[in-house]
Design a protein around this motif. Structure first.
Motif, short mmCIF file in Angstrom:
data_model
loop_
_atom_site.label_atom_id
_atom_site.label_comp_id
_atom_site.label_asym_id
_atom_site.label_seq_id
_atom_site.Cartn_x
_atom_site.Cartn_y
_atom_site.Cartn_z
N LEU A 1 0.81 -1.23 0.00
CA LEU A 1 0.00 0.00 0.00
C LEU A 1 0.84 1.28 0.00
O LEU A 1 0.52 2.22 -0.74
CB LEU A 1 -0.96 -0.01 1.19
N HIS B 1 0.56 4.08 -2.88
CA HIS B 1 0.19 5.45 -2.54
C HIS B 1 1.18 6.46 -3.11
O HIS B 1 0.79 7.55 -3.54
CB HIS B 1 0.09 5.60 -1.02
N ILE C 1 -7.64 3.41 -1.38
CA ILE C 1 -6.49 2.88 -0.64
C ILE C 1 -6.77 2.92 0.86
O ILE C 1 -6.42 1.98 1.59
CB ILE C 1 -5.23 3.69 -1.00
#
Length: 1119
Positions: A164, A168, A179
């Motif tokens: 993640l 991002h 997200i």
């Protein structure tokens, strides 16, 4: 030796080295370009592809650019071999940014691998896709992460959490809500490993989105003790920030008390500078510096830079206090849960976790409960110097804000010889902060020893610490003054003026400490000032002279004697002005003007002449600072140097007199104002942060949020939105936390967890096993087939009866009765073969005979035969020593005298005049007691101790007999670099589970030693032994005779075929002598008793090189 075969000692040594390297990939680094890599990448054999990919990775590790092989490597991404696929993924991660077009060709393969049945393949594919930092594939990566966040496997979900932050960074602000939803899903996971990775993703993706934490707050606090250590640090910070943003500071805590005192302090116009907390932890009355206390509390909330940049005290209040919004730590359940969840972490093995948990209690715990952080922090002082320095930096802040916390434990901060200078300085500062009336005498005795320390810089710091303690405890000021004056008098004859860090530094600090004590109450210390002035002629250190000259000008009107000494002192200073150092000249100018500005009566003319003379000398000085100071003072006091007193002069024009007069009065006629011991720019950062160590805001540092900055309706709105988007139930868990997380529930088990435990039945099996172990039977049975059924949902019985432990099929097989075997399916037979019986081989230790080696042949030793064998005995001298039993036998008809065995290298070093100091890692032999004589046929055994330092090359020794020197070589055995580590099977499997992956090494070979034993038993007329027992004994004796391990267990299979030994498992455990790390060995066998067995050896050890060498040694003597 073996000259008929053309072999020498050197060639055999090289062959031995190559043997130990066999089976590893170390040869790839020797000459990685000696094979054409391109044809191997196009080969149809997976082994050749692996060889080529390993060579490419070896080239990358050495800094070579092998991106030209990218197209050929990408073609192998669809390989079915897991090893090839893993190596291809590593290569793609390294070169995807340089070759983006070719990397896009492998995306389809990654997407196919995301649906693979193997969770490792799915995790590798996701990790590689997230590592390819291309904006083009970011949407595909987002879909893949969302899919893997709901995967059945824990490892895949953990990889999704780790992906993640990378995603991002690629997306920036695009699709940030999606997200964040995935982050919320992973925070609700049932596995602590996934929660720790999700917490790290939360801090990178949305650190201020406290709505994701609100509904999960209680469960995160409960699961906190079971999260991995580095995940605990991140999660502690998240929970602390949420608690402050949601509920504010705790009214009973130290931080709220400091804020409240600040507010009342401003309302009372600074009427009380020092205050004490009502609830003092240790029972002593602790005094606190209110300025420093407010600085600490404000810096935590606002940040040091923002708080200290404000120009006035009134502007420093950046938010309004509303005590009604702040919470109580005794009634707020969420605060209590946070403190309960972090309490076990105060005794964590990780120092960073302990400091982070201590920070939570320091900020949020009630004042009377803060004392629980003291002993864990003091325990960390026994760790390494690096960890000790970090802990002391945090204790320093705690001790300054609340000295009574650590004042009973002042002895823990005494300096030890192994401390570095930085640690010593921190301990001194802490001792000064926590000194009390009861402990000051012991601390002063310790300071007296520090003054005699060889490190004179540290000694100077100890002298300065005495002055700080005297300021903190005024009733000890006279005692400190006497000691400092004696020390200054002693250093006058020994100090070197040019050495600022030697004795001169001690003298400077002594004078400075005396100055600080005098400043507190000058009238009572008039004689001390006089004594210093009289010793001015004998002091040659410029800084010390400058300090005494400052005191002359500052206390020029003190008492009756000092004013009468001024004329003589100023004449002496004027006479020595040209030979003084820079700082002394500047202080002479200042003191002269101070005396001149306040002079009256008959001595006025003398002071004027001296002042004019000194200023004229200064105007002609070679240093421009002195010249500038002289011109400034001459312009400031033009009239006083020419006529009359400064304040009574009437000859100067009034307009020109006003401004210089005001400046002179402000600068020279006022008394020096006592400053706070803490500088106004003292910066304090959150406990455990890097910024607290480097004393500036490190990248990524954020202060705590404003108290009560998150409102209830904001959390409620976000919760409703979260239910609509994520589909979470009312109990706070995701909809996919049910059946989809059953695998994670079986993998995760914790005794401390307060969440609902999963019914995997593992505890029942463990309890029954432990009960059976207590009785120590010859055979212990375990039906693994039933255990597998229990894990799938059926509860396992906890009964320990033999009939319940064994299934019906296992009993039939054990008794060699096989009714109905023909109707069993293949899957049932394979499951039946998993049943095993745990046996105990009695008296095996008495049958272990260590292998003997020849150290000296009688033909080469003039009739002296020397053999040696490695002994399992543990040395009482040092745990690092290996015990070797050496046997000396006289094979001649004459007496052999003066037999001694010494280390040849150490004897050479002792004989040489220039001995090198860098031999501490060379194998050494502890000197052996000499044998006076050996009669014909006599045998003498000696135990010698050798420290091999993990060296595997032969140790060169010198054997003396009858006055002659014989060179021999003692060959080490890595199997005896360990000592037995007894443990049960449960502890073995627990340690083995902690050493997977790179700490696990396996090799297979063929074992045939048991065949001879079987043939020998079949030829005897005695009772024939069980074939299984013979195989077990043969493997165990071979292992224990060549390595110093402890036999943990022997699992013998219960098979439908009585001759089939497949499933036999032996476990051995040991502990490395040098670092006490566990070393576990598992030996499994496949095949029939009467035929050669296929044996697999597995070594689990944190020491990679040691584990590989040990594995090669085991395979060598077993095969």
């Amino acid at each position: 030796m073996f000259t008929q075969f053309g072999a020498t000692a050197d060639t055999l040594s090289k062959a031995s080295t190559l043997m130990f390297r066999f089976g590893t990939d170390a040869h790839l680094y020797d000459d990685p370009e000696d094979v054409n890599i391109a044809p191997l990448l196009d080969s149809k054999f997976d082994s050749e592809k692996c060889e080529a990919l390993k060579r490419l990775l070896a080239l990358i590790a050495q800094g070579f650019d092998v991106s030209n092989f990218f197209p050929q490597v990408v073609k192998n991404v669809a390989s079915q071999s897991l090893e090839v696929k893993k190596l291809v993924y590593l290569y793609l991660l390294h070169y995807a940014e340089k070759r983006p077009n070719e990397a896009l060709l492998s995306i389809n393969s990654f997407q196919r691998d995301l649906g693979d049945t193997n969770p490792l393949v799915r995790a590798w594919a996701l990790r590689t896709m997230a590592g390819i930092r291309l904006h083009v594939i970011a949407p595909l990566v987002l879909v893949a992460v969302g899919k893997c966040a709901k995967d059945m496997a824990v490892y895949v979900r953990k990889c999704a959490a780790n992906a993640l932050p990378k995603l991002h960074d690629l997306y920036l602000e695009e699709n940030s809500s999606t997200i964040e939803e995935i982050v919320g899903t992973l925070l609700s996971d049932s596995s602590p490993g996934v929660v720790g990775a999700a917490a790290a993703a939360f801090t990178s993706v949305c650190p201020n989105n406290y709505s994701l934490i609100g509904r999960r707050y209680r469960r995160l606090c409960e699961i906190l003790p079971d999260v991995e250590e580095w995940g605990q640090i991140v999660l502690i910070g998240i929970l602390l920030r949420y608690a402050i943003a949601r509920h504010g500071l705790v009214k009973e805590s130290i931080m709220f008390s400091l804020h409240g005192r600040e507010r009342s302090h401003s309302e009372k116009d600074d009427s009380d500078d020092d205050f004490a907390f009502k609830n003092d932890v240790s029972g002593t009355s602790g005094k606190y510096d209110s300025d420093l206390a407010r600085t600490i509390s404000r810096c935590y909330i606002e940040g040091p830079d923002e708080y200290l940049s404000r120009s006035s005290y009134a502007n420093r209040i950046s938010f309004e206090f509303n005590e009604a919004k702040f919470t109580s730590g005794r009634s707020n359940d969420e605060v209590k849960i946070l403190l309960q969840g972090t309490s076990p972490l105060l005794w964590s093995n990780n120092s960073a976790v302990v400091v982070a948990a201590a920070g939570v209690h320091w900020i949020m715990a009630p004042t009377e409960e803060v004392k629980r952080i003291v002993k864990p922090l003091l325990f960390l002082l026994r760790s390494s110097n690096t960890s000790k320095y970090v802990v002391l930096c945090n204790i320093q802040v705690f001790a300054k804000a609340m000295p009574s916390l650590f004042s009973p434990y002042f002895e823990d901060f005494f300096v030890v010889s192994s401390d570095s200078y930085q640690i010593k300085a921190l301990k001194l500062e802490i001792l000064c902060s926590i000194a009390t009336d009861s402990s000051i005498s012991s601390i002063f005795k310790e300071f007296q020893d520090y003054i005699r320390d060889p490190d004179r810089r540290f000694s100077a710091d100890a002298v300065a610490a005495i002055g700080l303690c005297a300021k903190q405890i005024p009733n000890m000021a006279s005692t400190c003054l006497e000691g400092l004056l004696a020390l200054a008098k002693q250093d006058l004859s020994t100090c070197d003026p040019g050495s600022a860090n030697g004795e001169a530094g001690i003298l400077i600090q002594a004078i400075m400490s005396i100055k600080s004590i005098i400043t507190q109450d000058p009238p009572t210390h008039e004689k001390v000032v006089i004594q210093l002035v009289r010793s001015l002629d004998s002091i040659e250190v410029p800084a010390a002279r400058a300090t005494i000259i400052w005191m002359i000008g500052e206390y020029r009107n003190l008492g009756e004697i000092i004013p009468r000494m001024l004329t003589i002192v100023l004449k002496y200073l004027a006479w020595s002005f040209t030979s003084e150092a820079l700082e002394t000249k500047l202080q002479i100018l200042n003191t002269t003007v101070k005396v001149l500005s306040g002079a009256k009566g008959e001595e006025m003319q003398t002071f004027k002449k001296l002042g004019s003379y000194v200023i004229e000398l200064a105007e002609c000085d070679l240093n421009y600072d002195v010249r500038d100071r002289a011109r400034f003072l001459k312009k400031l006091l033009p009239c006083s140097l020419d006529c009359g007193e400064l304040e009574l002069d009437t000859n100067c024009p009034p307009k020109k007199q006003d401004l210089p007069q005001v400046l002179a009065e402000c600068m020279f006629q006022g008394q020096a104002r006592q400053l706070s011991p803490e500088s106004m720019d003292y910066r304090v950062y959150l406990p455990g942060s890097l910024s607290q160590i480097v004393l500036h805001a490190a990248p990524g540092y954020e202060p705590l949020p404003k108290p009560c900055s998150v409102l209830d309706h904001e959390l409620d709105t976000n919760v409703i939105r979260g239910v609509d988007t994520l589909g979470e139930g009312a109990d706070g868990t995701d909809s996919l936390s049910g059946s989809s997380y059953e695998e994670s529930a079986s993998d995760y088990s914790s005794e401390r967890s307060m969440t609902v435990s999963s019914g995997d039945g593992g505890s029942d099996e463990t309890s029954s096993t432990s009960e059976v172990d207590n009785t120590d039977p010859l055979i212990q049975l375990s039906d693994t087939g039933d255990a597998n059924q229990n894990q799938n949902g059926a509860p396992q019985s906890a009964s320990t009866d033999l009939e319940e432990l064994m299934s019906k099929r296992s009993l039939e097989t054990w008794l060699d009765a096989q009714p109905g075997l023909s109707i069993l399916s293949t899957s049932e037979q394979s499951q039946l073969r998993k049943s095993s019986a745990r046996i105990s081989i009695r008296d095996i230790s008495s049958r272990v005979k260590p292998k003997s080696y020849r150290l000296l042949d009688p033909a080469n030793g003039n009739g002296l035969k020397v053999d040696y064998s490695f002994s399992p005995e543990i040395s009482s001298i040092s745990p690092l020593l290996v015990s070797v039993e050496v046997s000396f036998e006289n094979c001649t008809d004459e007496t052999i005298s003066e037999v001694a065995l010494v280390d040849e290298e150490s004897s050479k070093a002792s004989d040489s005049s220039e001995s090198s100091p860098s031999h501490k890692d060379v194998p050494t032999l502890v000197p052996m007691e000499e044998i006076a004589s050996l009669e014909p046929g006599q045998t003498v055994k000696k135990i010698v101790y050798v420290c091999f330092h993990h060296h595997l090359l032969p140790l060169k020794l010198a054997l003396y007999c009858n006055g002659k020197k014989l060179s021999v070589k003692l060959r080490p055995d890595i199997g005896y670099f360990v000592k037995p580590l007894p443990m049960d099977v449960e502890a073995f499997t627990n340690k083995e589970s902690r050493l997977p992956g790179m700490f696990e090494y396996t090799r297979s070979f063929t074992f045939i030693d048991h065949i001879g034993e079987l043939n020998k038993e079949s030829g005897d007329n005695a009772l024939v032994k069980d074939n299984f027992l013979l195989v077990c004994e043969s493997l165990a004796l071979k292992m224990l005779s060549n390595a110093n391990f402890s036999l943990v267990s022997v699992d013998m299979p219960i098979s439908a075929k009585h001759d089939d030994v497949s499933g036999l498992c032996l476990r051995f455990s040991g502990e490395i002598l040098s670092n006490s790390m566990p070393c576990l060995i598992t030996i499994t066998a496949e095949g029939k008793c009467s035929e050669p067995l296929n044996v697999l050896v597995k070594v689990n050890c944190e020491e990679t090189v040691f584990g590989l060498n040990l594995l090669n040694r085991i395979v060598n003597f077993l095969s």
